[in-house]
Enzyme design. Sequence first.
Site, short mmCIF file in Angstrom:
data_model
loop_
_atom_site.label_atom_id
_atom_site.label_comp_id
_atom_site.label_asym_id
_atom_site.label_seq_id
_atom_site.Cartn_x
_atom_site.Cartn_y
_atom_site.Cartn_z
CG ASP A 13 -1.90 -1.16 1.20
OD1 ASP A 13 -2.27 -1.61 0.11
OD2 ASP A 13 -2.26 -1.64 2.29
CE LYS A 16 2.48 -2.44 -4.36
NZ LYS A 16 2.15 -2.09 -2.97
N GLY A 40 -4.52 -4.32 -3.66
CA GLY A 40 -5.51 -3.28 -3.94
C GLY A 40 -4.76 -2.03 -4.35
CG HIS A 41 -2.28 -2.08 -6.95
ND1 HIS A 41 -1.74 -2.94 -7.86
CD2 HIS A 41 -1.77 -2.47 -5.75
CE1 HIS A 41 -0.94 -3.80 -7.25
NE2 HIS A 41 -0.95 -3.55 -5.96
CD GLN A 219 0.74 -8.88 -2.44
OE1 GLN A 219 1.38 -9.57 -3.19
NE2 GLN A 219 -0.53 -8.59 -2.68
P1 GDP Z 1 -0.67 0.33 -3.58
O1 GDP Z 1 -1.27 -0.92 -3.08
O2 GDP Z 1 0.80 0.40 -3.33
O3 GDP Z 1 -1.01 0.61 -5.02
O4 GDP Z 1 -1.30 1.50 -2.72
P2 GDP Z 1 -2.87 1.68 -2.35
O5 GDP Z 1 -3.56 2.16 -3.56
O6 GDP Z 1 -3.39 0.48 -1.66
O7 GDP Z 1 -2.76 2.78 -1.21
C1 GDP Z 1 -2.21 4.03 -1.44
C2 GDP Z 1 -3.30 5.09 -1.17
O8 GDP Z 1 -2.70 6.36 -1.08
C3 GDP Z 1 -4.31 5.20 -2.31
O9 GDP Z 1 -5.55 5.52 -1.76
C4 GDP Z 1 -3.79 6.35 -3.15
O10 GDP Z 1 -4.81 7.04 -3.85
C5 GDP Z 1 -3.20 7.23 -2.07
N1 GDP Z 1 -2.05 8.04 -2.49
C6 GDP Z 1 -1.06 7.73 -3.37
N2 GDP Z 1 -0.14 8.71 -3.41
C7 GDP Z 1 -0.54 9.66 -2.54
C8 GDP Z 1 0.00 10.92 -2.09
O11 GDP Z 1 1.07 11.34 -2.51
N3 GDP Z 1 -0.72 11.61 -1.17
C9 GDP Z 1 -1.89 11.16 -0.66
N4 GDP Z 1 -2.52 11.89 0.25
N5 GDP Z 1 -2.43 9.98 -1.04
C10 GDP Z 1 -1.76 9.25 -1.96
P1 IMO Z 2 -0.88 -4.16 -2.19
O1 IMO Z 2 -0.47 -4.75 -3.53
C1 IMO Z 2 -0.89 -4.53 2.15
C2 IMO Z 2 -0.96 -8.57 3.82
C3 IMO Z 2 -2.19 -8.99 4.59
C4 IMO Z 2 -1.56 -9.92 5.60
C5 IMO Z 2 -0.47 -10.61 4.80
C6 IMO Z 2 -0.85 -11.97 4.24
O2 IMO Z 2 -2.17 -3.43 -2.25
O3 IMO Z 2 0.23 -3.40 -1.60
P2 IMO Z 2 -2.43 -12.71 2.23
O4 IMO Z 2 -3.87 -12.47 1.97
O5 IMO Z 2 -1.52 -12.19 1.16
O6 IMO Z 2 -2.13 -14.14 2.56
O7 IMO Z 2 -2.10 -11.87 3.59
O8 IMO Z 2 -0.17 -9.73 3.71
N1 IMO Z 2 -1.21 -8.07 2.44
C7 IMO Z 2 -1.14 -6.78 2.09
N2 IMO Z 2 -0.93 -5.68 2.83
N3 IMO Z 2 -1.03 -4.41 0.82
C8 IMO Z 2 -1.21 -5.52 0.05
O9 IMO Z 2 -1.21 -5.48 -1.29
C9 IMO Z 2 -1.32 -6.77 0.69
N4 IMO Z 2 -1.53 -8.04 0.26
C10 IMO Z 2 -1.44 -8.82 1.34
O10 IMO Z 2 -2.83 -7.90 5.19
O11 IMO Z 2 -0.93 -9.17 6.61
MG MG Z 3 -2.81 -1.57 -1.83
#
Ligand code: GDP
Ligand code: IMO
Ligand code: MG
Length: 415
Positions: A13, A16, A40-41, A219
Amino acid sequence: MKADLIVGIQWGDEGKGKIVDRLAQNYDAVARYQGGHNAGHTIVVDGKKIALHLIPSGVLNKSAVNIIGNGVVVSPEALIKEMKQFDDLKGRLFISEKAHMILSHHIAIDQAKERLRGAKAIGTTGRGIGPAYSSKVERSGHRIGELRDIERLSESLKEYFEINKPVLETLGVEIPSFGKIKEELKIYQESLLPYIADTTKMVWDLLRENKKVLLEGAQGTLLDIDHGTYPYVTSSNTISAGACSGLGLSPKDIGKIVGIAKAYCTRVGNGPFPTEDFGEDGKKLRDRGHEFGTTTGRERRCGWFDAVACRYACRLNGCDELSIMKLDVLDGFEKVKICVAYEIDGEISEDFVFDLSKVKPVYEEMDGWDRSEGVSKFENLPKNAQKYIKRIEELTGTKIGMISTSPDRKDTILL
Ligand code: GDP
Ligand code: IMO
Ligand code: MG
């Protein structure tokens, strides 16, 4: 041509999705190499939000090809649902015939085992990731390419259920009837057949034709099955090396490697997290950063930037550059902290350690700043924010190439 790579540096999270989407505008193909719909991206363009789980984050670039590599575990059900958001995926989404499937029993096993672990639960996303990778390694899994012959696949699944009946019954996992298996597989076949391909050869051809390929990690490094905070990890190699086995590339095929890290740290699920802040600061980071999971909606645990873990991750991945995300979330803090070393039983370590649960962080405190939100030039950042970035660069020994100051694609500083 070599393929460039984006990898998460912390516990996932990191943002990416935002960076892959932004970079994808200049790439011919984007390929996922591991993980599944546990990812979840989130991508935000002109205020409009889109959440992706399995489809690579290059999908908004209409001229890019999107590849789901053999290292990904694919839930046909989740993928079909996700594909419905787009009406033009034919010819620009491809799924590796060698990718293993997540079927409903994997999900049921994941959830049953988490319940049995009780207080020691990993805190998985409950998406069947661990059981699907276990089936693969145990050599009892089923691959996407098998959807080409439903008769044979349903027979093979029937055998799997016969052999595993005692275990599944003990776990309380329902064994589907032969009719139901076939019915489901038919739906998967109808929806997915046009997208199944030899993606290994496809990526080789793209590189040979000098096309630009971006590899998208899911991840983060600290969730890597070998190098993360085991057993509180996911079940795949999330690090850059995973891209080779997860797509069929050789290490020589990889070009630039960019690590994605938040300006602070978060973690969902259980396991050690040395810089976690249980007080007001942690709460403020969660509120300001909207730190709730894209996949499960769970609250993310929040804390300060861990330079020791980041340095470890940069070395493991071979990062040429780091992107520092969500700098704006630190706006308004009077003081900000960076973990510069670990204390274990009175000893100081500047290296990542085997058992992170024993670690106490050693902090360096810096003055905060008012506002970085929406800034798109480094020189327009408040002086203290500039100092913070420079300090991360020094501590991690890695050049910072991008800084993100809002969720929107456009609010990104390029250095
Ligand atoms: P990922 O799994 O690495 O793709 O990241 P996620 O999408 O799960 O979580 C990142 C969250 O931060 C998302 O809700 C993005 O919209 C948000 N985000 C990304 N870059 C920024 C930033 O520079 N500032 C803020 N406030 N939010 C951001
Ligand atoms: P993105 O791509 C954050 C975490 C789960 C748990 C551990 C194992 O959005 O960054 P699993 O279901 O993979 O067996 O769970 O990994 N986890 C993540 N945490 N971002 C993710 O993906 C994750 N995918 C799995 O919360 O701790
Ligand atoms: Mg994510």
